[in-house]
Design a protein around this motif. Structure first.
Motif, short mmCIF file in Angstrom:
data_model
loop_
_atom_site.label_atom_id
_atom_site.label_comp_id
_atom_site.label_asym_id
_atom_site.label_seq_id
_atom_site.Cartn_x
_atom_site.Cartn_y
_atom_site.Cartn_z
N LYS A 53 36.74 20.11 23.18
CA LYS A 53 36.96 19.21 22.01
C LYS A 53 38.33 18.53 22.24
CE LYS A 53 34.24 20.62 18.19
NZ LYS A 53 34.08 21.17 16.80
N GLU A 54 39.23 19.55 22.68
CA GLU A 54 40.67 18.94 22.92
C GLU A 54 40.69 17.90 24.32
OE1 GLU A 54 42.84 22.79 23.29
OE2 GLU A 54 43.18 22.82 21.47
N SER A 55 40.02 18.41 25.21
CA SER A 55 40.03 17.52 26.36
C SER A 55 39.39 16.01 25.91
CB SER A 55 39.29 18.31 27.37
OG SER A 55 39.93 19.30 27.95
N ALA A 56 38.19 16.33 25.23
CA ALA A 56 37.74 14.78 24.62
C ALA A 56 38.53 14.03 23.86
CB ALA A 56 36.31 15.23 23.97
N GLY A 57 39.24 14.55 22.99
CA GLY A 57 40.15 13.97 22.19
C GLY A 57 41.27 13.31 22.93
N THR A 114 33.75 10.18 22.08
CA THR A 114 34.24 11.52 21.44
C THR A 114 33.15 11.92 20.60
OG1 THR A 114 36.37 10.41 22.01
CG2 THR A 114 36.28 12.52 20.37
N SER A 115 32.77 11.23 19.59
CA SER A 115 31.85 12.02 18.60
C SER A 115 30.59 12.40 19.31
CB SER A 115 31.44 10.60 17.56
OG SER A 115 30.60 9.70 18.38
N VAL A 116 30.09 11.94 20.54
CA VAL A 116 28.86 12.44 20.99
C VAL A 116 29.28 13.85 21.60
CG1 VAL A 116 27.53 12.25 23.03
CG2 VAL A 116 27.69 10.20 21.61
N ILE A 117 30.50 13.93 22.09
CA ILE A 117 30.99 15.23 22.73
C ILE A 117 31.02 16.21 21.68
CG2 ILE A 117 32.78 16.47 23.80
CD1 ILE A 117 31.08 15.06 25.56
N PHE A 118 31.70 15.73 20.45
CA PHE A 118 31.99 16.66 19.46
C PHE A 118 30.54 17.32 18.95
CE2 PHE A 118 36.38 16.43 17.75
CZ PHE A 118 37.03 16.26 18.96
N ARG A 119 29.39 16.23 18.50
CA ARG A 119 28.12 16.58 18.14
C ARG A 119 27.41 17.82 19.16
NH1 ARG A 119 27.57 11.26 16.51
NH2 ARG A 119 26.66 10.78 18.44
N MET A 120 27.72 17.56 20.39
CA MET A 120 26.90 18.16 21.57
C MET A 120 27.58 19.77 21.28
SD MET A 120 26.92 15.65 24.72
CE MET A 120 26.46 16.91 26.01
#
Length: 389
Positions: A329-333, A342-348
């Motif tokens: 999550k930190e890397s995605a942000g 980012t929302s896609v990664i967070f949901r995954m």
């Protein structure tokens, strides 16, 4: 890191015991991969070993019944030995059934997964340091030899004890040849138990250690994405790959639980009551026979060490999984800067549960498990000593 070279004794011992029918497996000598034995003669030999094993366990049960029915008071303090033998036999028999008949594909896949992982890290890292899980794996090899020898030595020191065969041999026929035959039979039976337990621990525990190592590697790789300043579609592809890796690890841990949770429960109960009974017998017998007292205390200490070595890192699985998810999550942000990707990664990431190592179907490994284990042992031994002054 573990390498294939470091564990060469494991491959050789598994092949050796498979060839002699202890395991219903066969191994490719070139690739060291295993699968279920297809040779009819080897299968028959394996069935013979299992029937002999089960028959011996029933004889130990009968010998314990004799001790109680005949009120052999001199044997009551030494009941920890046959009770521990029965427990070890039943634990190994349960493990044997689960490994080779109920869920054989998990253990075969788990063994080959270990082999693939060791080959990969052997090419990547060359170090002289030995992590704890490597020392544990090497320790398991030596345990294959030590436990049958230790049990045979206890029979040599105390032949009139729980051994059903030698005890029921008429006095005039108790020749040195009969004594050697009974000692050899003890070594053979205990060897069956120990190699089955060693194979179980090797496959199950090393899969847990490998999962922890892969999580650590994933955390490092995920953090390196943001440190390298990768942005856009390339960053999304790399972070998505880490999400899939995290999901695969979660599924692998669930597979371990399906095949291993009941065996973890059985092993925990066995280690618990063996520690209590052997500690109690060792303390009570210390004044009468120093040698037997020390022997029982050594068996109790061995069970404590085995429990800690086996389960001390298992509680870290959900903690490390949560850390892995947080790093993604930190890397995605940082790399994706918010928005749809980012929302896609967070949901995954949020869809991946943090699975703990199960103890049966009702409990999980906790950080305080070893402390609770030691407390329960001390309480049990003290209560027994107070009850049987």
């Amino acid at each position: 890191m573990l390498t294939k070279h470091d564990l060469r004794y494991h491959w050789r011992s598994i092949k050796f015991f498979s060839d002699f029918g202890y395991y219903p497996l066969q191994m490719d000598p070139k690739s060291n991969r295993i699968w279920i034995q297809r040779n009819i003669c080897k299968r028959f030999l394996h069935c013979f070993h299992v029937l002999t094993w089960a028959s011996y366990t029933l004889m130990v049960f009968y010998r314990m019944g004799e001790i109680f029915s005949r009120k052999e008071e001199h044997m009551l303090m030494q009941l920890a030995c046959p009770v521990a033998c029965i427990g070890l036999s039943l634990m190994a028999m349960t493990a044997h059934t689960c490994m080779f008949f109920v869920r054989p594909q998990f253990y075969i896949h788990g063994f080959n997964r270990i082999l693939d992982y060791l080959r990969g890290i052997g090419r990547q890292c060359q170090t002289t340091a030995r992590p704890r899980h490597e020392l544990f794996a090497i320790f398991m090899v030596h345990l294959n030899v030590f436990m049958p020898v230790a049990h045979t030595m206890s029979f040599l020191c105390f032949p009139e004890g729980p051994n059903f065969i030698y005890y029921n041999v008429p006095e005039e026929k108790k020749t040195p040849l009969v004594f050697i035959a009974c000692a050899s039979f003890e070594f053979y039976i205990f060897g069956l138990w120990s190699v089955t337990g060693a194979f179980l621990l090797f496959i199950g525990v090393l899969n847990i250690h490998m999962s922890l190592e892969q999580m650590n590697e994933g955390i490092v790789d995920t953090k390196s994405i943001s440190l390298q300043g990768i942005k856009g579609a390339e960053a999304f592809a790399l972070i998505e790959k880490q999400c899939k890796n995290c999901r695969e690890l979660q599924l692998a841990i669930q597979e371990v639980n399906r095949a291993y949770s009941f065996l973890v429960f059985v092993a925990r109960i066995y280690f618990l009551y063996e520690c209590i009974l052997c500690s109690f017998s060792g303390i009570r017998m210390f004044n009468d026979s120093v040698g037997l007292g020390i022997s029982f205390l050594i068996f109790a200490l061995n069970s404590m060490i085995m429990y800690v070595l086996t389960f001390e890192r298992a509680f870290k699985i959900p903690v490390k999984m949560e850390e892995y998810k947080l790093s993604i999550k930190e890397s995605a942000g940082v790399c994706l800067g918010g928005g749809f990707l980012t929302s896609v990664i967070f949901r995954m990431v949020d869809s991946i549960p943090c699975v703990a190592i199960k103890v049966g179907s009702f409990n999980s490994m906790e950080r305080a498990s070893p402390i609770i284990f030691f407390h329960f042992i001390v309480s049990g031994v003290v209560n027994l000593l107070l009850a049987f002054k």
